[in-house]
Design a protein around this motif. Structure first.
Motif, PDB file in Angstrom:
ATOM      1  N   GLN A 230      -3.848  -5.712  -3.259  1.00  0.00           N
ATOM      2  CA  GLN A 230      -2.610  -6.208  -3.833  1.00  0.00           C
ATOM      3  C   GLN A 230      -2.137  -7.141  -3.184  1.00  0.00           C
ATOM      4  OE1 GLN A 230      -0.429  -2.436  -2.959  1.00  0.00           O
ATOM      5  NE2 GLN A 230      -1.309  -1.262  -4.722  1.00  0.00           N
TER       6      GLN A 230
ATOM      7  N   ASN B 207       3.777  -2.691   0.605  1.00  0.00           N
ATOM      8  CA  ASN B 207       3.378  -3.824  -0.103  1.00  0.00           C
ATOM      9  C   ASN B 207       4.711  -4.107  -0.932  1.00  0.00           C
ATOM     10  OD1 ASN B 207       0.997  -4.225   1.220  1.00  0.00           O
ATOM     11  ND2 ASN B 207      -0.068  -3.533  -0.596  1.00  0.00           N
TER      12      ASN B 207
ATOM     13  N   GLY C 191       1.029   1.637  -1.357  1.00  0.00           N
ATOM     14  CA  GLY C 191       1.602   0.521  -2.343  1.00  0.00           C
ATOM     15  C   GLY C 191       3.209   0.429  -2.037  1.00  0.00           C
TER      16      GLY C 191
ATOM     17  N   GLY D  80      -5.278  -1.073  -0.156  1.00  0.00           N
ATOM     18  CA  GLY D  80      -4.039  -1.611  -0.441  1.00  0.00           C
ATOM     19  C   GLY D  80      -4.072  -3.162  -0.316  1.00  0.00           C
TER      20      GLY D  80
END
Length: 302
Positions: A29, A55, A52, A26
């Protein structure tokens, strides 16, 4: 460049960010988000599943480059001992006593708190949707209101590893069980561009070295099948941009080389966005995704 990123034929683009699960991957990202924000490509809605969702919550709380800086600091401060506290003996004891998880989610709580997210969905600067799975009914659950912390813990509750989360009358586990790349939820509102940050890697890339690797591989197989369906459901009049992710074969508990992975993801995103902003007639990215979507539709059963 910024004007092109936010307007099309005199109409403002309405953009959704979709952030997939992917565990320690992750951090890619963060690099993708930096490349997007540097070009003034910002979200009108953010959807996150599993890692995710963490984030996504950070972006929805502070949708600026300063927010990305803070998110980067959080990721670079994570290690396996923080995320999986207690050591091997504690995990073995949890198995022997037939508990429903191997480790507590105290480390997850600390990681979330380090990002200083909003307390509730209502306090966010950008609308957020968090995907989880109801362990009792098997239903996909999407949170868009209420307290943020329990929704994030539920979305990241890797089955058998972290404890299921009791929230809103449901017993919840990781959103990646059902939908690791939740593109379809971006279509719930009036959007005309969807930016997907899928960091979960090819199914067969990571070697099997531990029970956790088996879990990750199983998730990847399910993710690939659902991702193909999610792409096919996107109407042709909506731009679908899937940013590339770096090759990352680290085991789930390996947080070394995180800075390198982040930098690689940033560079890949910059190149992809350069191509995208060159225009639809010359954009390799646009042609690439037309081919993938066209091929997928041709292969779909009738």
């Amino acid at each position: 460049m910024a004007a092109r990123a936010r307007w099309l034929n005199g109409h403002r683009r309405t953009t959704a960010f979709v952030l997939s699960g992917g565990g320690n991957q992750g951090i890619s990202q963060v690099g993708m988000l930096r490349a997007l924000f540097e070009r003034d490509i910002v979200p009108d809605v953010v959807i996150g599943s599993s890692a995710g969702s963490l984030n996504a919550a950070a972006v929805a709380t502070l949708p600026t480059l300063a927010g990305i800086d803070r998110l980067e600091d959080v990721w670079l401060g994570i290690d396996g001992d923080l995320l999986f506290p207690g050591g091997r003996l504690q995990r073995v004891w949890n198995v022997l006593r037939r508990d429903d998880h191997l480790v507590s989610n105290r480390g997850l709580v600390e990681i979330i708190e380090r990002g200083h997210p909003a307390r509730t969905f209502a306090e966010l600067q950008v609308p957020l949707r968090v995907v989880a799975c109801d362990l009792t009914t098997g239903e996909e659950v999407v949170f868009a209101s209420g307290e943020l912390m329990p929704a994030l813990l539920a979305s990241c509750a890797l089955p058998g590893i972290f404890p299921p989360v009791q929230h809103d009358g449901r017993l919840l586990v990781d959103g990646g069980v059902l939908n690791s790349v939740p593109i379809s939820h971006a279509l719930a509102g009036p959007v005309n561009r969807i930016v997907v940050m899928d960091t979960s890697g090819p199914t067969s890339m990571t070697p099997i070295r531990s029970p956790l690797d088996v879990v990750v591989r199983a998730f990847a197989i399910a993710r690939d099948q659902r991702f193909d369906l999610e792409r096919q459901w996107v109407p042709e009049n909506i731009e679908l941009i899937v940013l590339p992710s770096p090759q990352d074969d680290r085991a789930l508990l390996d947080f070394t080389e995180s800075a390198t992975t982040l930098e690689q993801a940033y560079k890949l995103a910059v190149r992809a966005l350069d191509d995208y902003e060159a225009g639809p007639r010359r954009s390799k990215l646009a042609r690439h995704w037309w081919r993938r979507r066209h091929t997928a539709s041709m292969r779909a059963p009738t």
